[in-house]
Enzyme design. Structure first.
Site, PDB file in Angstrom:
ATOM      1  N   GLU A 412       3.152  -2.940  -8.881  1.00 25.49           N
ATOM      2  CA  GLU A 412       4.050  -2.691  -7.594  1.00 25.49           C
ATOM      3  C   GLU A 412       5.295  -3.029  -7.515  1.00 25.49           C
ATOM      4  O   GLU A 412       6.421  -3.802  -6.704  1.00 25.49           O
ATOM      5  CB  GLU A 412       3.059  -3.080  -6.593  1.00 25.49           C
ATOM      6  CG  GLU A 412       2.759  -1.150  -6.376  1.00 25.49           C
ATOM      7  CD  GLU A 412       1.302  -1.617  -7.207  1.00 25.49           C
ATOM      8  OE1 GLU A 412       0.954  -2.279  -7.550  1.00 25.49           O
ATOM      9  OE2 GLU A 412       0.229  -0.533  -7.092  1.00 25.49           O
ATOM     10  N   HIS A 479      -8.009   3.178   0.982  1.00 27.92           N
ATOM     11  CA  HIS A 479      -7.397   4.600   0.197  1.00 27.92           C
ATOM     12  C   HIS A 479      -6.979   4.465   2.103  1.00 27.92           C
ATOM     13  O   HIS A 479      -6.996   5.902   2.262  1.00 27.92           O
ATOM     14  CB  HIS A 479      -8.079   5.181  -0.267  1.00 27.92           C
ATOM     15  CG  HIS A 479      -7.681   4.837  -1.852  1.00 27.92           C
ATOM     16  ND1 HIS A 479      -8.929   4.175  -2.160  1.00 27.92           N
ATOM     17  CD2 HIS A 479      -6.936   5.010  -2.252  1.00 27.92           C
ATOM     18  CE1 HIS A 479      -8.697   3.425  -3.125  1.00 27.92           C
ATOM     19  NE2 HIS A 479      -8.012   4.440  -4.037  1.00 27.92           N
TER      20      HIS A 479
END
Ligand SMILES: Cc1ncc(C[n+]2csc(CCOP(=O)(O)OP(=O)(O)O)c2C)c(N)n1
Length: 673
Positions: A412, A479
């Site tokens: 990322e 998540h």
């Protein structure tokens, strides 16, 4: 030291001498000024000049360089006006960063120099982005980034080199191995024999050279540049050198054995080159002296200009205005964009609308943006053939091709940095975080590079980060997080968080058209659970404007995201309570006018959000209301938020965690106050 002049003419050799001498003489002057307290801090590059000067000399003037704190030679070799450079170090208003940044932490598009942030590592991926832009435009150019040997231990080093290798990018990574990272010697920094050995592990070529020999540096970088352009590949160069002064002037050199200084003094890059030119009769003693005197005079002259500059008078409006790039009024695009104003409750039907799920509206906004903006690149994990974890980009690959719809390795930080680099060369980027939670791995690039760059040196960062967010699907702590508050506290970002399909599409298009970095939150539970009418055309919803969802008189619920649906559902279940609902839609900047209007309507305010309580957006909105609307209030501002715990996995625990569970209790408390 052995010099090989190869094809260099006498004239070129003299020019190189002047270029390597300049940073040395500037530094010697700066050390005097530092002792006199006229500049604040100094990171010395004495002993390492051949690398910065040689690399810059070997590149074209319009190829981007990502320098670090010891690379004065990059700035001088690009012939930057010295008085502006001096103003920079004095924190002067007329400097490149208007007094907002110190030492070498600034860049300029004019000279194709990208300013470093203090954090070591992130510059490398920006070079990836620039070289990707060159590749996409089929320009015969490279970008070049520096790192110290200490910086090679950062994850960002690994990510950037890996991406460059996987994407076959024409980028050169320069390691300046000067033996110490502050006080840490190389044997406490890495275990491999030489750092260039790592090139093999990444699948790229590499070479280790004498970094104190300016002709070797120039010759190597020129050759490597040709290789990178011809083969469209990256390259790693390890330059062996030594730092002849402390990490910075205040830190001393006690930790360095004296013999090392003696050994490396014999390898001084300036003196050795000077002696070589004298031996070769390229220059005579008096010519050398003349060049030195002339250079010193030039430095003095330029310093006087810098010292004569007016002192800085802070202007808060200007400071605030410079945090964001203005959206161009005359952009060609503007004339083709419809702005849909749906900030007030619906009054009539719009034309050409279809019913769409939240997820399909996002997809359509992204798809139309790809059609409209030929310079828009999508990057993310599994977004190409696979279509993304949530299938938002399914089918995009066939339509727009692999160059624009880019699967990324798992990294990322490098990908956000790459987006920044693409932007330096005129591309727009949308980066998909597979889940909003994983943004932590790219946090530094967002917070410290994207968000601050416009304020620091007037360079915008045209990047959108898409963030599939939120709980409600039993996905556990990693998540499901609501992490918008992390970003709202960062000036320079815009934060949007739509709750309906029409807003999701329009806000995404607006985010992509905005020249600033925008964090775009999309709630996963809403993807397939809600639908609404969405105009088929390409349109924007204005960033920074809340939506008045429902008119009421008893209490106001100020909310966003899933909270809008919880509040609406609650209102339908309790028709006896007249509730005013405001959907913030943008969390940075907040629409204070709409908040104030809602407060005035009811005098009782409940702020509702899925994020946890402490330090959430509710705290900010509540503080603002208390400060600005105190006289309108008939009750304390209340906040209904999720429990201050990580998001639990078990569905019952998760339900208990979510703010929705406590909504009725809070509404009752407020009504009955
Ligand atoms: C991410 C990060 N951690 C720590 C620091 C503090 N710091 C500044 S320079 C430095 C040493 C860097 O060593 P190296 O990369 O070898 O470069 P050099 O200073 O030797 O040129 C450290 C630890 C930093 N700037 N960034």
């Amino acid at each position: 030291m052995h010099f090989d002049r190869k094809h260099f003419s006498d004239q070129e050799l003299v020019s190189i001498y002047k270029k390597i001498l300049l940073p040395r003489l500037i530094e010697e002057k700066m050390l005097v000024l530092l002792r006199q307290g006229k500049i604040s801090k100094w990171f010395s590059g004495i002993g390492q000049e051949a690398i910065a000067v040689g690399c810059t000399y070997a590149l074209q003037q319009d190829e981007w360089i990502m320098p670090l704190h010891r690379n004065l030679g990059v700035f001088t070799t690009r012939s930057m006006p010295l008085h502006k450079l001096f103003m920079q170090w004095q924190g002067n208003k007329d400097s490149y960063s208007k007094g907002r940044e110190r030492s070498f932490h600034f860049g300029t598009k004019e000279f194709h120099i990208c300013g470093m942030i203090s954090h070591l590592g992130p510059q490398l991926a920006i070079a990836d982005g620039v070289s990707l832009a060159y590749k996409l435009k089929a320009e015969n150019k490279i970008s070049l980034a520096f790192t110290g040997e200490g910086g090679t231990s950062e994850g960002d080093f690994h990510e950037a080199l890996n991406v460059a290798a996987v994407w076959d990018l024409p980028v050169v990574f320069i390691i300046e191995n000067n033996g110490y990272g502050l006080s840490t010697p190389t044997y406490e920094q890495y275990r491999c024999e030489s750092l260039v050995d790592r090139a093999k592990g990444y699948g790229m070529e590499g070479v280790r050279i004498d970094g104190n020999n300016v002709l070797t540096v120039i010759d190597t970088v020129k050759g490597v540049r040709d290789y990178c352009i011809k083969n469209q590949k990256p390259y790693l160069i390890e330059c062996m050198t030594f730092r002849m002064r402390g990490h910075e002037e205040a830190s001393g050199t006690k930790y360095v054995p004296k013999e090392l200084f003696e050994e490396w003094a014999l390898k001084d890059p300036v003196i050795n080159f000077e002696n070589y030119l004298l031996q070769q009769n390229v220059l005579k003693e008096d010519e050398v002296n003349h060049i030195k005197e002339e250079t010193k005079h030039c430095i003095e002259r330029e310093l006087q200009i810098a010292f004569a500059a007016e002192s800085l008078i802070p202007n808060s409006d200007e400071e605030l205005n410079d945090v964001y790039e203005k959206k161009s009024e005359i952009s060609n695009l503007q004339s083709t964009i419809t702005v849909v104003d749906n900030s007030q409750p619906e009054t009539g039907n719009r034309k050409r609308e279809t019913e769409k799920r939240f997820i399909d509206a996002i997809k359509e906004g992204l798809y139309q943006s790809m059609q409209q903006q030929g310079n828009l690149i999508l990057m993310g994990q599994d977004i190409a053939e696979y279509g993304g974890a949530f299938k938002i980009t399914e089918g995009f690959l066939n339509e727009f091709g692999k160059a624009r719809v880019r699967n990324t390795p798992l990294c990322e930080s490098a990908i956000v940095g790459c987006a920044m680099g693409l932007n330096l060369e005129g591309f727009k980027t949308v980066v998909e975080m597979q889940f909003a939670d994983f943004v932590t791995m790219g946090f530094n690039q967002i917070i410290n590079n994207l968000a601050k760059i416009h304020y620091r040196w007037n360079q915008n960062a045209d990047v959108v980060i898409r963030m599939p967010t939120g709980a409600g699907v039993g996905a556990g702590p990693f998540h499901s997080q609501s992490n918008e508050a992390w970003f709202v506290h960062t000036p320079g970002l815009k934060i949007v968080y739509p709750s309906t399909p029409i807003d999701a599409k329009g806000l995404l298009i607006a985010a992509i058209n905005d020249p600033n970095p925008v964090i775009y939150f999309e709630h996963k539970v809403l993807y397939r659970s809600i639908s609404g009418t969405v105009p088929e055309e390409y349109y924007e919803i204005e960033i920074g404007k809340a939506k008045h969802v429902l008119q009421g008189e008893d209490i106001s619920i100020i909310t966003y995201g899933s909270g809008v649906h919880w509040a609406t559902e609650y209102t339908q279940q309790h028709p006896d309570i007249s509730i005013d609902i405001l959907d913030l839609r943008t969390l940075l900047p907040l629409d204070y006018e709409a908040i104030g209007t809602s407060v005035a309507r009811t005098g009782k305010v409940l702020i509702l959000h899925e994020d946890t309580l402490i330090g959430g957006i509710g705290a900010e909105v509540s503080a603002w209301i208390t400060e600005h609307c105190f006289k309108l209030l008939d009750a304390p501002v209340m906040r209904c938020a999720s429990l201050d715990t990580p998001v639990p996995f078990n569905l019952e625990l998760e339900k208990n965690f979510l703010a929705k569970t406590r909504l009725h209790e809070y509404v009752q408390r407020l009504i009955n106050y």
